[in-house]
Scaffold this active site. Sequence first.
Site, PDB file in Angstrom:
ATOM      1  N   GLY A  14       0.785  -1.236   0.000  1.00 15.43           N
ATOM      2  CA  GLY A  14       0.000   0.000   0.000  1.00 15.43           C
ATOM      3  C   GLY A  14       0.814   1.282   0.000  1.00 15.43           C
ATOM      4  O   GLY A  14       0.332   2.321   0.452  1.00 15.43           O
ATOM      5  N   ASN A  16       1.513   3.019  -2.589  1.00 18.97           N
ATOM      6  CA  ASN A  16       0.808   3.934  -3.494  1.00 18.97           C
ATOM      7  C   ASN A  16      -0.446   4.510  -2.828  1.00 18.97           C
ATOM      8  O   ASN A  16      -0.787   5.669  -3.045  1.00 18.97           O
ATOM      9  CB  ASN A  16       0.470   3.244  -4.817  1.00 18.97           C
ATOM     10  CG  ASN A  16       1.664   3.218  -5.748  1.00 18.97           C
ATOM     11  OD1 ASN A  16       2.072   4.257  -6.267  1.00 18.97           O
ATOM     12  ND2 ASN A  16       2.263   2.046  -5.918  1.00 18.97           N
ATOM     13  N   MET A  91      -3.834  -6.866  -7.199  1.00 18.33           N
ATOM     14  CA  MET A  91      -3.321  -7.981  -7.997  1.00 18.33           C
ATOM     15  C   MET A  91      -4.413  -8.960  -8.410  1.00 18.33           C
ATOM     16  O   MET A  91      -4.340 -10.153  -8.130  1.00 18.33           O
ATOM     17  CB  MET A  91      -2.218  -8.717  -7.219  1.00 18.33           C
ATOM     18  CG  MET A  91      -1.057  -7.839  -6.828  1.00 18.33           C
ATOM     19  SD  MET A  91      -0.252  -7.081  -8.261  1.00 18.33           S
ATOM     20  CE  MET A  91       1.036  -6.152  -7.451  1.00 18.33           C
ATOM     21  N   ASN A 108      -5.249   2.632 -13.103  1.00 15.05           N
ATOM     22  CA  ASN A 108      -4.278   1.678 -12.549  1.00 15.05           C
ATOM     23  C   ASN A 108      -2.891   2.271 -12.661  1.00 15.05           C
ATOM     24  O   ASN A 108      -2.594   2.996 -13.614  1.00 15.05           O
ATOM     25  CB  ASN A 108      -4.347   0.373 -13.367  1.00 15.05           C
ATOM     26  CG  ASN A 108      -3.331  -0.660 -12.894  1.00 15.05           C
ATOM     27  OD1 ASN A 108      -3.200  -0.914 -11.692  1.00 15.05           O
ATOM     28  ND2 ASN A 108      -2.601  -1.255 -13.822  1.00 15.05           N
ATOM     29  N   HIS A 110       1.007   1.124 -13.133  1.00 12.00           N
ATOM     30  CA  HIS A 110       1.803  -0.032 -13.543  1.00 12.00           C
ATOM     31  C   HIS A 110       3.287   0.361 -13.539  1.00 12.00           C
ATOM     32  O   HIS A 110       3.635   1.435 -14.045  1.00 12.00           O
ATOM     33  CB  HIS A 110       1.378  -0.502 -14.944  1.00 12.00           C
ATOM     34  CG  HIS A 110       2.138  -1.715 -15.379  1.00 12.00           C
ATOM     35  ND1 HIS A 110       1.854  -2.972 -14.887  1.00 12.00           N
ATOM     36  CD2 HIS A 110       3.220  -1.851 -16.192  1.00 12.00           C
ATOM     37  CE1 HIS A 110       2.713  -3.832 -15.410  1.00 12.00           C
ATOM     38  NE2 HIS A 110       3.548  -3.178 -16.195  1.00 12.00           N
ATOM     39  N   GLU A 148     -10.824  -3.816 -20.814  1.00 10.85           N
ATOM     40  CA  GLU A 148     -10.832  -5.289 -20.748  1.00 10.85           C
ATOM     41  C   GLU A 148      -9.478  -5.907 -21.087  1.00 10.85           C
ATOM     42  O   GLU A 148      -9.267  -7.091 -20.836  1.00 10.85           O
ATOM     43  CB  GLU A 148     -11.945  -5.853 -21.647  1.00 10.85           C
ATOM     44  CG  GLU A 148     -11.765  -5.672 -23.141  1.00 10.85           C
ATOM     45  CD  GLU A 148     -12.128  -4.281 -23.647  1.00 10.85           C
ATOM     46  OE1 GLU A 148     -12.398  -3.370 -22.836  1.00 10.85           O
ATOM     47  OE2 GLU A 148     -12.134  -4.107 -24.878  1.00 10.85           O
ATOM     48  N   ALA A 180       8.743   7.797  -9.667  1.00  9.66           N
ATOM     49  CA  ALA A 180       7.651   7.857 -10.646  1.00  9.66           C
ATOM     50  C   ALA A 180       6.271   7.569 -10.043  1.00  9.66           C
ATOM     51  O   ALA A 180       5.403   8.447 -10.033  1.00  9.66           O
ATOM     52  CB  ALA A 180       7.942   6.902 -11.802  1.00  9.66           C
TER      53      ALA A 180
HETATM   54  C1  GAR Z   1       3.501  -1.158  -7.328  1.00 12.54           C
HETATM   55  O1  GAR Z   1       4.811  -1.138  -7.826  1.00 12.54           O
HETATM   56  C2  GAR Z   1       2.500  -1.175  -8.457  1.00 12.54           C
HETATM   57  O2  GAR Z   1       2.885  -0.383  -9.554  1.00 12.54           O
HETATM   58  C3  GAR Z   1       2.516  -2.621  -8.832  1.00 12.54           C
HETATM   59  O3  GAR Z   1       2.570  -3.303  -7.592  1.00 12.54           O
HETATM   60  C4  GAR Z   1       3.220  -2.490  -6.624  1.00 12.54           C
HETATM   61  C5  GAR Z   1       2.323  -2.321  -5.429  1.00 12.54           C
HETATM   62  O4  GAR Z   1       2.985  -1.660  -4.376  1.00 12.54           O
HETATM   63  N1  GAR Z   1       1.366  -2.969  -9.612  1.00 12.54           N
HETATM   64  C6  GAR Z   1       1.399  -3.841 -10.613  1.00 12.54           C
HETATM   65  O5  GAR Z   1       2.381  -4.479 -10.916  1.00 12.54           O
HETATM   66  C7  GAR Z   1       0.082  -4.002 -11.361  1.00 12.54           C
HETATM   67  N2  GAR Z   1       0.277  -4.678 -12.600  1.00 12.54           N
HETATM   68  P1  GAR Z   1       2.190  -0.965  -3.188  1.00 12.54           P
HETATM   69  O6  GAR Z   1       1.203  -1.991  -2.608  1.00 12.54           O
HETATM   70  O7  GAR Z   1       3.254  -0.613  -2.195  1.00 12.54           O
HETATM   71  O8  GAR Z   1       1.481   0.248  -3.725  1.00 12.54           O
END
Ligand code: GAR
Length: 205
Positions: A14, A16, A91, A108, A110, A148, A180
Amino acid sequence: MLKAKIAVLVSGGGTNLQALIDAQNKGILKSGEIVLVISNKQDAFALERAKKHEIPYEIVEKKKYGDQFEQKLISVLEQKQIDLIVLAGFMSILSETFTKRFANRIVNVHPSLIPSFCGKGYYGLKVHEAALSYGVKVTGATVHFVNEIPDGGEIIMQKAVSVCKKDTPKTLQARVMRQAEWKILPAAVEKVSNEIIKEKEHERV
Ligand code: GAR
């Protein structure tokens, strides 16, 4: 002031989500308010962050709801009249029915420069492992609308990050997050929230 109601969907640490909470507290995120956190993992640390900041949260696990998983998500989101869904390390791939139900209302983050290292199977550290094994010198992060096609929706913001010679997947992940993701996610959420509010104000007239 009218604000877009935001739900943040998480599965893990978490960071982000934390960046969004911090942006809200600093007034960088001002057109929207995080009113709900949903986790599909009971033990996600992201839930501790929601609790600490007194944000209501729900746990919706696939193993509990099975076929009804997305239906449960929809009912929780509708109950709170959510305007914008933010996938922040969520996820689980959402179906076409779900993404169409919330068209242009799901974003989202990425951890690569889409269209590199994205799509099914590319998530978390795997993305950085792939970038390092390919040997790219620049990577980054992307915030995009969700449709989708996994990681296939319209791009909202991107930021490039340099790859260093000594990088491991973990050091690269940490730099991509710091330089980023934690910057463009709040900025993109503010942008989309602002557009949603403008639409709502227009509808009122
Ligand atoms: C982040 O790096 C996010 O960009 C990635 O998972 C991590 C979650 O970290 N997401 C993906 O790969 C989606 N395809 P967080 O739980 O610390 O935010």
